[in-house]
Design a protein around this motif. Sequence first.
Motif, PDB file in Angstrom:
ATOM      1  N   ALA A 167      39.760  34.170  37.328  1.00  0.00           N
ATOM      2  CA  ALA A 167      41.010  33.446  37.604  1.00  0.00           C
ATOM      3  C   ALA A 167      42.138  34.415  37.940  1.00  0.00           C
ATOM      4  O   ALA A 167      42.898  34.197  38.894  1.00  0.00           O
ATOM      5  N   TYR A 168      42.254  35.502  37.169  1.00  0.00           N
ATOM      6  CA  TYR A 168      43.309  36.489  37.416  1.00  0.00           C
ATOM      7  C   TYR A 168      43.138  37.129  38.798  1.00  0.00           C
ATOM      8  O   TYR A 168      44.109  37.314  39.537  1.00  0.00           O
ATOM      9  N   ALA A 169      41.901  37.506  39.122  1.00  0.00           N
ATOM     10  CA  ALA A 169      41.650  38.180  40.404  1.00  0.00           C
ATOM     11  C   ALA A 169      42.023  37.279  41.576  1.00  0.00           C
ATOM     12  O   ALA A 169      42.623  37.733  42.561  1.00  0.00           O
ATOM     13  N   LYS A 170      41.710  36.008  41.467  1.00  0.00           N
ATOM     14  CA  LYS A 170      42.049  35.070  42.542  1.00  0.00           C
ATOM     15  C   LYS A 170      43.566  34.918  42.671  1.00  0.00           C
ATOM     16  O   LYS A 170      44.097  34.852  43.786  1.00  0.00           O
ATOM     17  N   ARG A 236      25.952  37.318  47.937  1.00  0.00           N
ATOM     18  CA  ARG A 236      26.775  37.870  49.003  1.00  0.00           C
ATOM     19  C   ARG A 236      27.047  39.351  48.738  1.00  0.00           C
ATOM     20  O   ARG A 236      27.389  39.735  47.618  1.00  0.00           O
ATOM     21  N   ARG A 237      26.899  40.159  49.781  1.00  0.00           N
ATOM     22  CA  ARG A 237      27.083  41.607  49.637  1.00  0.00           C
ATOM     23  C   ARG A 237      28.500  41.953  49.210  1.00  0.00           C
ATOM     24  O   ARG A 237      28.712  42.903  48.456  1.00  0.00           O
ATOM     25  N   ASP A 238      29.490  41.195  49.727  1.00  0.00           N
ATOM     26  CA  ASP A 238      30.867  41.532  49.389  1.00  0.00           C
ATOM     27  C   ASP A 238      31.169  41.255  47.921  1.00  0.00           C
ATOM     28  O   ASP A 238      31.959  41.959  47.292  1.00  0.00           O
ATOM     29  N   VAL A 239      30.531  40.234  47.351  1.00  0.00           N
ATOM     30  CA  VAL A 239      30.680  39.969  45.918  1.00  0.00           C
ATOM     31  C   VAL A 239      30.007  41.085  45.115  1.00  0.00           C
ATOM     32  O   VAL A 239      30.578  41.623  44.167  1.00  0.00           O
ATOM     33  N   ALA A 240      28.777  41.444  45.519  1.00  0.00           N
ATOM     34  CA  ALA A 240      28.041  42.501  44.822  1.00  0.00           C
ATOM     35  C   ALA A 240      28.791  43.829  44.893  1.00  0.00           C
ATOM     36  O   ALA A 240      28.859  44.574  43.910  1.00  0.00           O
ATOM     37  N   LEU A 241      29.383  44.141  46.061  1.00  0.00           N
ATOM     38  CA  LEU A 241      30.102  45.403  46.211  1.00  0.00           C
ATOM     39  C   LEU A 241      31.333  45.447  45.317  1.00  0.00           C
ATOM     40  O   LEU A 241      31.624  46.481  44.694  1.00  0.00           O
ATOM     41  N   ALA A 242      32.061  44.337  45.213  1.00  0.00           N
ATOM     42  CA  ALA A 242      33.233  44.296  44.332  1.00  0.00           C
ATOM     43  C   ALA A 242      32.819  44.531  42.885  1.00  0.00           C
ATOM     44  O   ALA A 242      33.523  45.222  42.123  1.00  0.00           O
ATOM     45  N   VAL A 243      31.676  43.969  42.480  1.00  0.00           N
ATOM     46  CA  VAL A 243      31.152  44.184  41.123  1.00  0.00           C
ATOM     47  C   VAL A 243      30.849  45.669  40.915  1.00  0.00           C
ATOM     48  O   VAL A 243      31.170  46.247  39.870  1.00  0.00           O
ATOM     49  N   LEU A 244      30.233  46.295  41.914  1.00  0.00           N
ATOM     50  CA  LEU A 244      29.930  47.722  41.831  1.00  0.00           C
ATOM     51  C   LEU A 244      31.199  48.560  41.686  1.00  0.00           C
ATOM     52  O   LEU A 244      31.230  49.549  40.952  1.00  0.00           O
ATOM     53  N   GLU A 245      32.274  48.147  42.362  1.00  0.00           N
ATOM     54  CA  GLU A 245      33.486  48.950  42.441  1.00  0.00           C
ATOM     55  C   GLU A 245      34.477  48.748  41.297  1.00  0.00           C
ATOM     56  O   GLU A 245      35.424  49.523  41.165  1.00  0.00           O
ATOM     57  N   HIS A 247      35.057  49.321  38.290  1.00  0.00           N
ATOM     58  CA  HIS A 247      35.510  50.374  37.360  1.00  0.00           C
ATOM     59  C   HIS A 247      35.809  51.684  38.087  1.00  0.00           C
ATOM     60  O   HIS A 247      36.059  52.702  37.432  1.00  0.00           O
ATOM     61  N   ARG A 248      35.815  51.662  39.428  1.00  0.00           N
ATOM     62  CA  ARG A 248      36.241  52.828  40.190  1.00  0.00           C
ATOM     63  C   ARG A 248      37.744  52.756  40.429  1.00  0.00           C
ATOM     64  O   ARG A 248      38.312  51.670  40.529  1.00  0.00           O
ATOM     65  N   ILE A 274      41.486  44.839  43.172  1.00  0.00           N
ATOM     66  CA  ILE A 274      42.063  43.674  42.488  1.00  0.00           C
ATOM     67  C   ILE A 274      41.201  43.277  41.299  1.00  0.00           C
ATOM     68  O   ILE A 274      41.718  42.970  40.210  1.00  0.00           O
ATOM     69  N   LEU A 275      39.899  43.302  41.480  1.00  0.00           N
ATOM     70  CA  LEU A 275      38.986  42.969  40.383  1.00  0.00           C
ATOM     71  C   LEU A 275      39.148  43.961  39.233  1.00  0.00           C
ATOM     72  O   LEU A 275      39.185  43.570  38.059  1.00  0.00           O
ATOM     73  N   GLY A 276      39.286  45.252  39.570  1.00  0.00           N
ATOM     74  CA  GLY A 276      39.494  46.263  38.538  1.00  0.00           C
ATOM     75  C   GLY A 276      40.795  46.056  37.784  1.00  0.00           C
ATOM     76  O   GLY A 276      40.847  46.221  36.559  1.00  0.00           O
ATOM     77  N   LEU A 277      41.857  45.675  38.507  1.00  0.00           N
ATOM     78  CA  LEU A 277      43.135  45.387  37.859  1.00  0.00           C
ATOM     79  C   LEU A 277      43.021  44.203  36.907  1.00  0.00           C
ATOM     80  O   LEU A 277      43.516  44.249  35.772  1.00  0.00           O
ATOM     81  N   ALA A 278      42.392  43.126  37.391  1.00  0.00           N
ATOM     82  CA  ALA A 278      42.242  41.922  36.564  1.00  0.00           C
ATOM     83  C   ALA A 278      41.429  42.217  35.308  1.00  0.00           C
ATOM     84  O   ALA A 278      41.774  41.773  34.203  1.00  0.00           O
ATOM     85  N   ASP A 279      40.357  42.993  35.466  1.00  0.00           N
ATOM     86  CA  ASP A 279      39.493  43.348  34.340  1.00  0.00           C
ATOM     87  C   ASP A 279      40.247  44.224  33.338  1.00  0.00           C
ATOM     88  O   ASP A 279      40.209  43.990  32.123  1.00  0.00           O
ATOM     89  N   SER A 280      40.975  45.228  33.838  1.00  0.00           N
ATOM     90  CA  SER A 280      41.738  46.115  32.954  1.00  0.00           C
ATOM     91  C   SER A 280      42.826  45.348  32.211  1.00  0.00           C
ATOM     92  O   SER A 280      43.022  45.529  31.007  1.00  0.00           O
ATOM     93  N   PHE A 281      43.523  44.487  32.942  1.00  0.00           N
ATOM     94  CA  PHE A 281      44.611  43.730  32.334  1.00  0.00           C
ATOM     95  C   PHE A 281      44.086  42.853  31.198  1.00  0.00           C
ATOM     96  O   PHE A 281      44.686  42.794  30.118  1.00  0.00           O
ATOM     97  N   ASP A 282      42.952  42.196  31.411  1.00  0.00           N
ATOM     98  CA  ASP A 282      42.427  41.329  30.351  1.00  0.00           C
ATOM     99  C   ASP A 282      41.931  42.153  29.173  1.00  0.00           C
ATOM    100  O   ASP A 282      42.104  41.753  28.018  1.00  0.00           O
ATOM    101  N   ALA A 283      41.308  43.299  29.453  1.00  0.00           N
ATOM    102  CA  ALA A 283      40.848  44.162  28.361  1.00  0.00           C
ATOM    103  C   ALA A 283      42.014  44.683  27.534  1.00  0.00           C
ATOM    104  O   ALA A 283      41.908  44.872  26.318  1.00  0.00           O
ATOM    105  N   MET A 284      43.164  44.905  28.189  1.00  0.00           N
ATOM    106  CA  MET A 284      44.335  45.423  27.487  1.00  0.00           C
ATOM    107  C   MET A 284      45.050  44.354  26.663  1.00  0.00           C
ATOM    108  O   MET A 284      45.760  44.679  25.703  1.00  0.00           O
ATOM    109  N   THR A 285      44.883  43.107  27.018  1.00  0.00           N
ATOM    110  CA  THR A 285      45.642  42.035  26.362  1.00  0.00           C
ATOM    111  C   THR A 285      44.805  41.169  25.429  1.00  0.00           C
ATOM    112  O   THR A 285      45.308  40.189  24.877  1.00  0.00           O
ATOM    113  N   THR A 286      43.539  41.520  25.242  1.00  0.00           N
ATOM    114  CA  THR A 286      42.672  40.777  24.322  1.00  0.00           C
ATOM    115  C   THR A 286      41.897  41.766  23.449  1.00  0.00           C
ATOM    116  O   THR A 286      41.752  42.936  23.814  1.00  0.00           O
ATOM    117  N   PRO A 287      41.383  41.344  22.304  1.00  0.00           N
ATOM    118  CA  PRO A 287      40.700  42.263  21.382  1.00  0.00           C
ATOM    119  C   PRO A 287      39.403  42.809  21.956  1.00  0.00           C
ATOM    120  O   PRO A 287      38.685  42.118  22.669  1.00  0.00           O
TER     121      PRO A 287
END
Length: 366
Positions: A167-170, A236-245, A247-248, A274-287
Amino acid sequence: MTKVQMLLVEDDPAQLNALAERLRVELKYEVKEVTSVQEGIAIFTEFADCIDLVIADMHFGSSDPKGGLRLITQLSKQLQTNCVPVIVMTAYSDMQNAAECMEAGAFSYVVKAVLGDSTFRTLRETISRALELRDERLGTDTMAKAICEMVDCHEPYTGGHCERVGAYAKLIAGKANLSEPDRAIAWRAGLVHDLGKVGMDAGVLARPARLSAVLMAAINAHPVEGYRILVASNARRDVALAVLEHHRRIDGSGYPAYFDSKVFDGKVSVVGQILGLADSFDAMTTPRPYMGGMGRDTFCKALDALKGESSGKNGKAKYDLELVRHLEEAMPDMWNVFKNHVEQRKLPEELLKRNRQDPGPGMTDI
């Protein structure tokens, strides 16, 4: 056999009746007919779960020359949520307006002169492509949601983490003015970004202490594992690539440190960032049990931390500052997602209190 359910919005009664009749007789569709944008919005809102396709005129008289655009704009969230494509019917003189509709999320447009066999054949082919896209999206979204549920069940301590990241990434992608397909990629990749953790011991993931270097290395392999699973599943390759990326970082840090250069050249895509930002932000704001006392920042503190890491003051920037600003613009909507998860008891209520004592930008109603 279930018939295709279609909403037809056209202000000319003669053209409305003629087109509806051909759709019913020749294509065997169920057609709901309305003559105004407001009626179209009302009908779609009531029957959103049943409607497979919307066909809308572009021009609703001199008082509403961009009625089709207005319809798409007002229904945009519902259309995306229900994967319902819109085809715009336009005259040659409305081509610029038709382009605006495409930018707003319409699937395609058909130039209507006289509703003869040629025009109807074009419309029929466009409808066929639109319904194929809808089926593909529904299948992809259903699978992504199922994977999200599976991952979140495997890591219950994260309390809906994958759902929030999607949801955050979108939302961030929307503020960055990415195209509708790229926003969908960001959302789907968010739902499945931790797929590579499913094969790991849930006890290790939930361990309430910092992990050893060996265990952290195993966890750090999850973007590669997620990528491989998705590629092997013909995702979809673009979804898989975003997953790969995800944490870069743009300064070259993060993980995986190395991957096949034919797949990943080290430059993180915008969706991956954007996915990395959304993931980091949620990790920082939840236990996070394995991070000890960390992982409980407020939205405001998390934003400040991300701004610091994107400023380049302490070396190279890890995040694109412009994307962090788009995250800041999205924060009020992200806060609504967060609150919903607290209400659903996916997150502890204590986190609401922390944020209310230290509200972030734009979060005036918390």
